[in-house]
Design a protein around this motif. Structure first.
Motif, short mmCIF file in Angstrom:
data_model
loop_
_atom_site.label_atom_id
_atom_site.label_comp_id
_atom_site.label_asym_id
_atom_site.label_seq_id
_atom_site.Cartn_x
_atom_site.Cartn_y
_atom_site.Cartn_z
N TYR A 200 0.82 -1.21 0.00
CA TYR A 200 0.00 0.00 0.00
C TYR A 200 0.86 1.26 0.00
CZ TYR A 200 -4.08 -2.90 0.69
OH TYR A 200 -5.06 -3.82 0.52
N ASP A 201 0.38 2.26 -0.73
CA ASP A 201 1.08 3.55 -0.80
C ASP A 201 0.68 4.47 0.34
OD1 ASP A 201 2.47 3.29 -3.46
OD2 ASP A 201 0.40 2.96 -4.09
N VAL A 202 -0.49 4.25 0.92
CA VAL A 202 -1.00 5.11 1.97
C VAL A 202 -2.07 4.36 2.76
CG1 VAL A 202 -2.72 6.17 0.43
CG2 VAL A 202 -1.99 7.40 2.48
N ILE A 203 -2.14 4.65 4.05
CA ILE A 203 -3.17 4.07 4.92
C ILE A 203 -4.10 5.19 5.38
CG2 ILE A 203 -3.63 2.70 6.98
CD1 ILE A 203 -1.84 1.32 4.84
N ILE A 204 -5.40 4.96 5.24
CA ILE A 204 -6.40 5.92 5.74
C ILE A 204 -6.99 5.34 7.01
CG2 ILE A 204 -8.49 7.22 5.20
CD1 ILE A 204 -7.96 6.51 2.22
N HIS A 205 -6.72 5.98 8.13
CA HIS A 205 -7.26 5.54 9.42
C HIS A 205 -8.56 6.28 9.69
CE1 HIS A 205 -3.72 3.25 10.74
NE2 HIS A 205 -2.97 4.23 10.26
N ASP A 206 -9.65 5.53 9.76
CA ASP A 206 -10.95 6.10 10.11
C ASP A 206 -11.64 5.19 11.12
OD1 ASP A 206 -13.00 7.92 10.12
OD2 ASP A 206 -13.92 7.23 8.25
N GLU A 207 -10.84 4.65 12.03
CA GLU A 207 -11.39 3.77 13.05
C GLU A 207 -11.69 4.53 14.33
OE1 GLU A 207 -6.99 2.24 12.97
OE2 GLU A 207 -8.17 3.70 11.83
N CYS A 208 -12.55 3.95 15.16
CA CYS A 208 -12.89 4.55 16.46
C CYS A 208 -12.72 3.46 17.52
CB CYS A 208 -14.30 5.10 16.46
SG CYS A 208 -14.66 6.19 17.85
N SER A 209 -11.48 3.29 17.98
CA SER A 209 -11.13 2.21 18.91
C SER A 209 -10.41 2.80 20.13
CB SER A 209 -10.24 1.19 18.20
OG SER A 209 -10.90 0.61 17.10
N ALA A 210 -11.12 3.64 20.85
CA ALA A 210 -10.50 4.39 21.96
C ALA A 210 -9.98 3.48 23.07
CB ALA A 210 -11.50 5.39 22.52
N ASP A 211 -10.58 2.30 23.22
CA ASP A 211 -10.19 1.42 24.32
C ASP A 211 -9.27 0.28 23.90
OD1 ASP A 211 -11.41 2.72 26.52
OD2 ASP A 211 -13.38 2.02 25.84
N ILE A 212 -8.64 0.40 22.76
CA ILE A 212 -7.54 -0.50 22.40
C ILE A 212 -6.27 0.14 22.96
CG2 ILE A 212 -6.21 -1.53 20.53
CD1 ILE A 212 -8.97 -2.74 20.83
N LYS A 213 -5.76 -0.42 24.05
CA LYS A 213 -4.70 0.23 24.81
C LYS A 213 -3.40 -0.57 24.87
CE LYS A 213 -8.19 2.29 27.87
NZ LYS A 213 -7.99 3.69 27.51
N ASP A 214 -3.38 -1.75 24.29
CA ASP A 214 -2.19 -2.61 24.36
C ASP A 214 -1.06 -1.99 23.53
OD1 ASP A 214 -0.27 -4.57 24.25
OD2 ASP A 214 -1.66 -6.19 23.72
N PRO A 215 0.05 -1.60 24.16
CA PRO A 215 1.15 -0.99 23.40
C PRO A 215 1.67 -1.87 22.27
CG PRO A 215 1.49 -0.66 25.75
CD PRO A 215 0.33 -1.61 25.61
N ALA A 216 1.62 -3.19 22.45
CA ALA A 216 2.10 -4.09 21.40
C ALA A 216 1.24 -3.96 20.15
CB ALA A 216 2.10 -5.53 21.90
N VAL A 217 -0.07 -3.84 20.34
CA VAL A 217 -0.98 -3.69 19.20
C VAL A 217 -0.74 -2.35 18.52
CG1 VAL A 217 -3.40 -3.45 18.53
CG2 VAL A 217 -2.73 -5.20 20.20
N VAL A 218 -0.62 -1.29 19.32
CA VAL A 218 -0.43 0.05 18.76
C VAL A 218 0.91 0.14 18.04
CG1 VAL A 218 -0.37 2.52 19.27
CG2 VAL A 218 -1.89 1.02 20.57
N ASN A 219 1.95 -0.47 18.61
CA ASN A 219 3.26 -0.47 17.96
C ASN A 219 3.23 -1.22 16.63
OD1 ASN A 219 5.31 1.04 19.37
ND2 ASN A 219 5.01 -0.36 21.09
N ARG A 220 2.45 -2.30 16.57
CA ARG A 220 2.32 -3.05 15.31
C ARG A 220 1.71 -2.14 14.22
NH1 ARG A 220 1.57 -8.51 13.83
NH2 ARG A 220 1.56 -9.14 16.02
N ILE A 221 0.70 -1.38 14.61
CA ILE A 221 0.06 -0.47 13.65
C ILE A 221 1.02 0.63 13.23
CG2 ILE A 221 -1.82 1.19 13.34
CD1 ILE A 221 -3.43 -0.52 15.41
#
Length: 275
Positions: A87-108
């Protein structure tokens, strides 16, 4: 000699025309739209965004949608390590305020650290709050600031839905060049807890006495990855507004370095109807 030259001119012109018509079109950009979660009509908005962006530039938009309407929505596209590959670009339009795991966020975030541009719409600003102190200014590099460092702006909430007066503060930017100020329908004005030094404000929004940055760019990480964000876009009427879709498409093209100085798609990236 003169008659021979006269005969050659049409032949050369025809050959040049044939060559030009045979020239391959620019390869379409590939975008991944990650959309879903709490509090918005994402089932409808995914179609509005996909069609609206594809109508404005030479791009293919793939959709990664979650019908989970909670603040803990997860997305299958994030499950593999190299989730943004191709992919050339990622469009983030999610609403996941309670996803707090640093491992998940770092993967993104890892994809953006490696240089994949990002576009962030509305509630994407309120996602991945790994710190319980997200309502207080967080320093660059703090563990809980990782998502805000990417965005270039820290926001923690909004007030009532009221019309927002949009004022473009950087008319020289190719993203906003030629755009006129406008007023939205009832929308949510996101607060600014902190605007990072790496961010560049392009527009402010005002509701009554409250005025905040609502459109900006950022350069993220060691690679100075281009990131474009707007907090506008709660309601379907706003998302489908021509002025909104024009803004988002220009921001996307800027992140991919495919926007010329006058705010038009670079050669080869015009919408199909304009070619």
């Amino acid at each position: 000699m003169k008659s021979t030259f006269k005969l050659l001119v049409p032949a050369i012109a025809a050959a040049m025309t044939l060559s030009a018509s045979a020239a391959p079109a620019a390869k379409p950009l590939k975008a991944l739209l990650v959309i879903g979660g709490c509090c918005h009509d994402y089932g409808v908005q995914k179609g509005i965004l996909e069609a609206g962006i594809e109508a404005r530039t030479n791009i293919q938009v793939d959709v990664c949608y979650s019908d989970d309407k909670s603040t803990k929505a997860t997305f299958t596209c994030y499950e593999k390590e190299n989730w943004a590959e191709g992919y050339d670009v990622i469009i983030h339009d999610e609403c996941s305020a309670d996803i707090k795991d640093p491992a998940v966020v770092n993967r993104i975030l890892d994809a953006h650290r490696k240089g994949v541009p990002g576009v962030n719409l509305h509630c994407a600003m309120h996602c991945y709050r790994t710190s319980p102190d997200f309502g207080k200014p967080l320093a660059d590099g703090a563990e809980g600031a990782m998502w805000f460092d990417y965005l270039g702006l820290q926001s923690s909430g909004h007030g009532s839905q009221l019309p927002i007066a949009v004022s473009y503060t950087d008319s020289g930017s190719p993203i906003t060049k030629g755009f006129e100020n406008w007023t939205t329908i009832k929308e949510e004005l996101y607060n600014n807890i902190r605007v990072h030094d790496s961010a560049k404000a392009l527009a402010k929004g005002k509701q009554g006495d409250s005025e905040t940055v609502i459109v900006w760019t950022n350069e993220y990480g060691d690679k100075k990855t281009r990131v474009f964000s707007t907090t506008l876009g709660h309601n379907n009427e706003t998302v489908s507004d021509t002025r909104y879709l024009d803004l988002v498409t220009r921001g996307l093209l800027w992140t991919c370095n495919k926007l010329d100085k006058d705010g038009k798609p670079a050669a080869g990236y015009e919408p199909a109807a304009a070619k």
